[in-house]
Design a protein around this motif. Structure first.
Motif: not given
Length: 727
Positions: A561-562, A565-566, A569, A595-597, A712
């Motif tokens: 996972l990013d 961004s994680t 979120r 979706t954060l991968t 992004g």
């Protein structure tokens, strides 16, 4: 003039509507009192013991300041003037000119390119430094301002008048959504002249000097320091391409002095075999990151300007064009500044790159750093300062590296010469912010052994601090024998080497344990403080690290996972999602996290969903345990607001940097507008760039869509991108 009302999504635009009545050009900024000027309190290269002596060398034998050499053991710095020209120097006689005496010809050729010709300054009436330029036609080249930091000016140089500099940079934009630049009123002759003076000085084309003032004579300088590079003693290093050109007190605190340092301004005595130059690519990286780190709350040197020299070629991995960056800090002294004056025992650099130590120079530097840089108490009263200095530097650097770890920043080259006495992030080279979380990630592709990998950074800061302690240990031990009084001038004269070695060991023994405990505790506390902010928690419980923070990072690592961004979120998670009636909301939320991968196709979705659900249940219970500390009706909203202010929407990722660099290299006019917009985003990373909360992207204009793209993960081939030390 920029009409900021047109750009409601740009949070910080410096307009010319600000009053400039109290502002002055660069050459008219006040100098500090003599007691606060580094070159007037530390020891210069004895060949140029004063600005006046240096000035004579500039005229007669300018090659001296451009030759790599070892400075005398007592020297802390060398006077040197900027001269950003291609190296090796292409000195050849002009048509009809004879060069029978090769050495004399070289000196004459260099002197013509030295800034020796005085020109009147622009605007203002206060005491000013004199401006000097090269001989006409000898160093003429385009000088293009491509970046200027609003936040750097605001925080460090609020009195600096920059003329119409911001107008020449154009409207900040990532796209052509604004079309042609709005027509602006013609700038005044004074504004144009002030902007040109700024560019001339901050590009290294002109120099500020005053060799005649009896109280505060002035000339630029570069620092001498040594250091351990990748764990190996490297001998004398020093400012090989950095030159401090000005120091000025902040108007709100005359005791707080800021240095302006040019990076890439030409050869110095510390350049060794290098050219002393920097390129557009590396300069943009440092310019943006200095301000990005400050916006995240991480101690750092700051950025002021970027000036391209497009006609000056520089050979790196490829031929690039030169660029000079100006950075600002209260001091650019490093731990290696101390190491140079008391090198590690029995360590000699092959090739003769290190002279013997000098204990008096060590004392002189330490007193200056303690009194004027760290501003420690008691030094004026003769109190011992050696141990205080080490512990204060340790505390500052521990807080800094905790910020690195909490925000996923990787420095890449934590050599002891790249560690600031002020605990500032300094010397941005192959740095990176974490993408997909990997605690073993190495951002520097020349770091084969992973010495400076993300997880190792706190240990490497500790290594650097131990080197500082070793350098100051004899002095600390001598002070302990004086019952807590500071050593005085000549303190080590006549002391045999055996006694110095004994002092060294005793000094280390006196401080090492205290220092290591301080670093570990300070780093842990600061890391915990920041991580609690990132998780939206107001209270610190003893098991938060083991139950929440560490398991979250492990989940990120396991499921690719990013990192940023994680965290961002998580601001939108609500404990009520765990209720049976909200199962659909929780499922949607977890689907969004997954979706954060960049590896969606290879994701074990079932396992990831199960593990995230379990962690979110623990997280929800922990949030609910604090409900009494919030206004019950607004806990979710207030928590979301607090977390959005701690977790950046915009991150200065490698792909963003590469895109900005390519834009500037491709077309400087449009590129500098993109650079300016990215700087604004970096300075305001927590804002909802790209209409973050809008789901219907069809309603967004082109600029907002570009903002969203820049927030992004970008091209997946750039994830985990590694740089070299020349970056």
């Amino acid at each position: 003039m920029i009409n900021s009302s047109r750009y409601t999504n740009l949070p910080f635009i410096l307009t010319r509507t600000m009053s400039t009545t109290s502002k002055v050009p660069l050459s008219a900024l006040p100098l500090p009192p003599r007691t606060h000027i580094l070159p007037l309190n530390l020891t210069p290269d004895p060949r140029t013991p004063s600005p006046a002596a240096f000035r004579q060398y500039q005229k007669d034998t300018p090659s001296y300041q451009r030759r790599a050499r070892l400075l005398s053991p007592e020297a802390h710095f060398s006077y040197v003037a900027p001269c950003p020209i291609e190296f090796p120097y292409r000195a050849k006689p002009e048509e009809g000119e004879e060069a029978t005496d090769q050495q004399a010809f070289i000196e004459r050729w260099l002197a013509e390119r030295e800034a020796l010709h005085e020109k009147p300054a622009e605007g203002g009436t206060s005491r000013r430094l004199k401006k000097y330029y090269p001989a006409e036609g000898k160093r003429d080249q385009p000088l293009v301002l491509i970046g200027l930091s609003e936040t750097g000016l605001r925080d460090y140089l609020p009195r600096l008048h920059v003329g119409d500099a911001f107008e020449t940079l154009g409207t900040p934009t990532l796209s052509d959504a604004f079309g042609d630049e709005p027509e602006r009123p013609a700038a005044s002759v004074e504004d144009i002249a002030i902007r040109q003076e700024l560019i001339d000085i901050l590009s290294g084309h002109a120099s500020l000097m005053d060799v005649e003032d009896p109280e505060t004579p002035w000339a630029p300088w570069s620092l001498r320091y040594s250091g351990h590079q990748f764990g190996t003693w490297a001998g004398q290093l020093g400012d090989g391409r950095a030159i401090s050109v000005l120091a000025t007190p902040h108007p709100d605190d005359p005791e707080l002095v800021y240095e302006l340092q040019l990076k890439g301004a030409g050869r110095t005595p510390f350049s060794r075999s290098a050219d002393g130059l920097a390129v557009v690519r590396s300069s943009i990286r440092e310019f943006l990151c200095g301000e990005a780190m400050h916006a995240l709350g991480i101690p750092t040197t700051r950025s002021l300007s970027l000036i391209s020299l497009p006609a000056t070629s520089v050979e790196r991995e490829r031929v690039e064009s030169a660029c000079v960056m100006t950075r600002i800090a209260p001091s650019f002294l490093r731990l290696g500044s101390f190491e140079a004056l008391n090198p590690p025992a029995n360590m000699y650099f092959f090739g003769g790159g290190q002279q013997e130590g000098n204990m008096e120079a060590l004392r002189k530097l330490g007193e200056w750093v303690g009194k004027r840089v760290l501003r420690l108490d008691g030094i004026d009263n003769g109190e011992a300062w050696g141990k205080k200095l080490v512990l204060d530097v340790a505390r500052r650097n521990a807080k800094m590296v905790a910020g690195w770890q909490a925000y996923g920043f990787m420095h890449g080259v934590i050599n002891t010469d790249n560690v600031s006495v002020l605990g500032l992030t300094i010397d941005y080279g192959p740095y990176a912010f974490m993408d997909v979380f990997d605690k073993y990630h190495i951002c520097n592709h020349t770091d084969d052994g992973g010495r400076y990998a993300y997880h190792a950074q706190p240990s490497m800061i500790m290594y650097a601090l131990r080197s500082l302690l070793t350098s100051l240990a004899p002095l600390i031990s001598a002070e302990a024998e004086k019952d807590g009084r500071a050593v005085v001038a000549g303190w080590a004269e006549g002391i045999p080497k055996e006694k110095i070695d004994e002092w060294r060991q005793k000094g280390v023994d006196l401080v090492k344990e205290d220092m290591e405990i301080l670093v570990q505790q300070t780093c842990a506390d600061e890391y915990s403080r920041i991580m609690h902010k990132r998780l939206g928690l107001r209270r610190i419980d003893d098991d938060d690290e083991s139950k929440l923070a560490r398991p979250l990072l492990e989940l990120m690592s396991d499921h690719k996972l990013d990192f940023h961004s994680t965290f961002r979120r998580l601001a939108y998670f609500k404990p009520s999602m765990n209720y049976d009636s909200n199962k659909a909301s929780l499922e949607d939320y977890i689907s969004g996290l997954l979706t954060l991968t960049p590896e969606v196709d290879r994701l074990d979705r079932e396992r990831a969903t199960t593990e995230l659900t379990s962690w979110l249940q623990t997280y929800a219970q922990r949030i609910e345990s604090e409900r009494a500390e919030w206004e019950d009706s607004s806990m979710d909203e207030e928590r979301e607001k607090a977390m959005r202010s701690a977790n950046p929407r915009f991150v200065l990722r490698q792909w963003v940097l590469e895109e900005v660099i390519k834009a500037v290299e491709r077309d400087m006019d449009s590129g500098k507008r993109i650079l300016r917009k990215v700087l604004q985003m970096a300075c305001n990373p927590f804002d909802a760039w790209g209409a973050e909360d809008t789901q219907d992207v069809t309603a967004l204009d082109k600029e907002t869509l570009e903002e969203r793209r820049f927030c992004g993960m970008g091209d997946t081939t750039m994830l985990g991108f590694q740089c070299s030390c020349s970056s």
